[in-house]
Structures are given as structure tokens and as C-alpha cells.
Design a protein around this motif. Structure first.
Motif, PDB file in Angstrom:
ATOM      1  N   ILE A 320      41.990  55.973  19.025  1.00  0.00           N
ATOM      2  CA  ILE A 320      42.700  55.353  17.694  1.00  0.00           C
ATOM      3  C   ILE A 320      43.546  55.578  18.359  1.00  0.00           C
ATOM      4  O   ILE A 320      43.989  57.646  17.735  1.00  0.00           O
ATOM      5  N   LEU A 336      43.050  50.425  17.349  1.00  0.00           N
ATOM      6  CA  LEU A 336      42.036  51.016  18.186  1.00  0.00           C
ATOM      7  C   LEU A 336      42.466  50.369  19.676  1.00  0.00           C
ATOM      8  O   LEU A 336      42.743  49.056  19.897  1.00  0.00           O
ATOM      9  N   THR A 344      39.364  44.433  15.104  1.00  0.00           N
ATOM     10  CA  THR A 344      38.999  45.320  14.032  1.00  0.00           C
ATOM     11  C   THR A 344      38.887  45.287  12.714  1.00  0.00           C
ATOM     12  O   THR A 344      37.641  45.511  11.873  1.00  0.00           O
ATOM     13  N   LYS A 396      33.843  53.010  13.315  1.00  0.00           N
ATOM     14  CA  LYS A 396      32.892  53.971  14.800  1.00  0.00           C
ATOM     15  C   LYS A 396      32.126  52.962  15.454  1.00  0.00           C
ATOM     16  O   LYS A 396      32.108  52.532  16.333  1.00  0.00           O
ATOM     17  N   LYS A 399      34.114  50.322  16.893  1.00  0.00           N
ATOM     18  CA  LYS A 399      35.162  50.429  18.980  1.00  0.00           C
ATOM     19  C   LYS A 399      32.917  50.524  19.335  1.00  0.00           C
ATOM     20  O   LYS A 399      33.633  50.185  20.508  1.00  0.00           O
TER      21      LYS A 399
END
Length: 406
Positions: A320, A336, A344, A396, A399
Motif C-alpha cells: 500500500i 495498491l 481498487t 484486503k 489485494k
């Protein structure tokens, strides 16, 4: 009223998006509206709708009282000396353009310098680019530190006796940087320059006192502080506003008209040509009352706590990039690694979390950051720590998803 009572005041937040409870983290773009503001605008149209400053009938008087009452509310809200220094506009953009077209074109000449920063929103950059093109003035930029702040040493090196005008944001809509407006203004005045402040990202989040700041012009929008869209404010010192010509001509702003000439009303009405944004002003006054009922000390502290918590949790996630200083106002801008911020934001939206993605009307700042775009989560009075947790959980998962893709 306490912060814990607030979220239920905003009916739009009581909904699901893609099967998840809405988490709205895009208040820097526009804030949601509390029920009291919705009711105030609705009641105006339901009971008092009429044009202002014209009719002698009851509805006309009610509308005029509401409109001018809103001006008095704004006057006290930012601690202007008098209500004639408050001009209602469509928003920050129009407010700054009025200053650029009226003051800029009249008082800036070839060889003068206009000082800005690379963090300016396009609304406080392009108008001054155009003034420079029309007048032959030169644009200069106060250099930024690596974290997106500026030092007074840099200000003093950039703002010189050649400087005619300084145009600067109070709070960056990308970095959250809170600029030292009072100190900048003091130095600019020592150099004989006028100061224009873009307060769009400051007024919703902190107490603003224009007399204490001593700036010459201050612009902000209602929609970022819970008021309707399409209403904004230009504050200007009376002496300067009296030296300026209007930029919108027509009804309402005139005193006397002949076939070949016209004269203007006194302040503030000479800058408010045509039927004004009456319902918007009513809504703005209601929004101010609502925020004051909570208290700006509580609002500022709550948003600071949310921002600090969000940054702390973001730093726990590998990959990040966070942009901006440690001390900031109500938002966090991030990326990200190797993931476009639009992607994102799309994944976060699938979990009901609304964040901003793009260049945020700050393309020069994106270049300074060496990115094409960023994602931004911005907080307001109705956000909670649970909102931040849901945002972090969604990030999260985003990601993990992109990790699997790549």
C-alpha cells in the motif's frame, strides 16, 4: 448532540449496495445530506416558494427573509465583518472564477506574478492560468516538501514584491495537507499581494474565521458540508469587492437601466445576477445549523481519530502506498501497488464501500506524485470506526483478488 447520534440523521446511509451495508467514504467529493436539510429545502418549496427582492406579497417576503437570513447565518459562521461581504454563488468554482474575471482581469498586468501550489484543484488553477494568458502575468509555484507540505521559507522565497496575487487551497483534496493560511496571508500582505483561499475542503471540517486568517477572498461550497448542490459562497473584503465589476449581468443586480447604460446595486447583490439559488441558500443555512449543533471541535476530533486509525490500519497491509503528511484533514489517499485505483474502487464497491478513484481534478499533483491516479477514502461526521474496518477488510480482499490475478 453527540457523534454517536449522527449516522441515523442521514437517510441515504440506511441502504445496501451490492448486498452490503453502504459505507460512504467519498465525502471530499460531496457529503451526504441530513434529514433536517432535506426537510428545510422541501419546506421552502412546499410553503414559501417565490422570487426574492421583488414581490411585496407574503410568499415573496418569506422567501426574501429566508434567503437574506441564510446570508446572515453564513456571515456569523465564518466570522465575516458584515453580510455584504457574503456573495452566494453556485460553488467554489464559480466563486474563484468571479475573483479571477473581475479582480484578476482588472488589477493584474503584464510582469505581475500569480503564486499558486502544485496541490491546487483545477478550480483554483485554471482560472489563474487564463488570467495569466489574458494579462501577460507569470505563474509561480511554491515548492512542496516530500510529504506534500510547504515551509514558510519556501513561501517567502516564492512570494516576493513582484507577486500580485496568491491563490492557495486551505486543505488539499488529495493529500489532506492543512496549509498555514494565516502565516501565508501575513507574508503576502507584507509583499503587497492579495490572497484568495480555496476553502472547499476546510469549511466542512474545521472552524474557519476569515477575519483571523485575514485573507482577502475565501471560497467554499455547500454540498461538501451537507447542504444541497449548486450553492456556494464567495467571501471578499468590502473594500476589494467595491473595486470590482460584476461578471453576470441582468436582473436583480441592477440599480438603474437606460437603453444605453446601467448602474449596479450595492454589495452583495451586484454580484448576484438573475434569480438566485434560494432553496440552496435555505439548505446551506440548515446545514450550518446542523453542524454547529454537533460542534466543530467534536467534528474535527472525530474525523482526526478516524483518519489516524485508517492510516494505522493501512500501514499494516503490504503493498500500500499512502500519500500526504502525517497531520492531515479527514482523508487518506493511497494506491495498491501495481493495481489501477479504478480497479481498487470497483472491488471495494462490490463490498458496499464507496471511495474515489482518479486524478481528483489535480492532474499536476498526480504528476508531482509520479502517478496517473490514486484512490481516496474521505471521512465525515457520519462515518464510524466500523466503516473504517469494513473499508480495510474490503481492501484486503481486493489485494488478495489482484494478487491471484497477477
Amino acid at each position: 448532540m453527540t457523534i454517536l447520534d449522527v449516522k441515523s440523521d442521514f437517510p441515504i446511509l440506511d441502504q445496501t449496495i451490492n448486498g452490503h451495508q453502504l459505507v460512504y467514504l467519498d465525502s471530499a467529493a460531496t457529503a451526504q445530506k441530513p434529514q433536517v436539510v432535506i426537510d428545510a429545502v422541501n419546506d421552502y418549496y412546499k410553503f414559501d416558494n417565490a422570487n426574492v427582492h421583488r414581490g411585496v406579497h407574503t410568499l415573496g417576503q418569506r422567501a426574501t427573509d429566508a434567503y437574506e437570513g441564510a446570508r446572515e447565518t453564513v456571515t456569523k459562521f465564518i466570522n465575516a465583518k458584515q453580510s455584504k461581504e457574503i456573495i452566494f454563488t453556485r460553488g467554489t468554482t464559480e466563486s474563484i472564477n468571479i475573483v479571477a474575471r473581475s479582480y484578476g482581469d482588472a488589477f493584474i498586468t503584464a510582469g505581475d506574478e500569480i503564486v499558486l501550489t502544485e496541490m491546487e484543484h483545477h478550480s483554483n488553477l485554471i482560472p489563474w492560468q487564463q488570467v495569466a494568458k489574458r494579462t501577460g502575468a507569470t505563474l509561480k509555484f511554491i515548492p512542496l516538501e516530500a510529504d506534500g507540505t510547504m515551509t514558510m521559507t519556501a513561501v517567502k522565497q516564492t512570494v516576493t514584491e513582484k507577486t500580485k496575487l496568491v491563490a492557495i487551497t486551505h486543505v488539499s483534496n488529495v493529500l489532506g495537507t492543512i496549509n498555514p493560511i494565516k502565516d501565508i496571508t501575513a507574508h503576502a500582505h507584507d509583499m503587497g499581494a492579495v490572497v484568495v483561499v480555496d476553502g472547499a475542503q476546510a469549511v466542512p471540517h474545521m472552524a474557519v474565521d476569515v477575519q483571523d486568517l485575514d485573507c482577502d477572498f475565501y471560497a467554499f461550497s455547500g454540498h461538501k458540508m451537507g447542504a444541497p448542490t449548486g450553492i456556494g459562497v464567495l467571501y471578499g473584503k468590502e473594500k476589494l469587492l467595491n473595486q470590482m465589476d460584476p461578471v453576470d449581468y441582468g436582473g436583480e443586480m441592477i440599480d438603474f437601466v437606460s437603453l444605453t447604460d446601467a448602474t449596479w446595486k450595492e454589495l452583495p447583490w451586484k454580484f448576484e445576477g438573475g434569480t438566485p439559488i434560494i432553496a440552496g441558500a435555505v439548505g446551506l443555512a440548515s446545514a450550518i445549523g446542523y453542524l454547529q449543533s454537533i460542534g466543530f471541535d467534536k467534528i474535527t476530533a472525530h474525523e482526526q481519530a478516524l483518519t489516524d486509525y485508517a492510516i494505522k490500519e493501512l500501514k499494516k497491509i503490504d503493498g500500500i502506498d499512502i500519500y500526504g503528511p502525517d497531520k492531515r484533514c479527514g482523508l487518506v489517499t493511497f494506491n495498491l501497488t501495481d493495481v489501477h485505483p479504478h480497479d481498487t474502487a470497483t472491488v471495494l464497491d462490490s463490498f458496499g464501500v464507496a471511495v474515489r478513484a482518479g486524478h481528483h481534478c489535480c492532474q499536476p499533483l498526480m504528476k508531482w506524485l509520479k502517478v496517473t491516479a490514486t484512490a481516496r477514502a474521505s471521512f465525515y461526521v457520519y462515518n464510524t470506526f466500523e466503516d473504517v474496518d469494513l473499508f480495510i477488510d474490503g481492501l484486503k480482499q481486493a489485494k488478495e483478488f489482484f494478487g491471484d490475478v497477477f
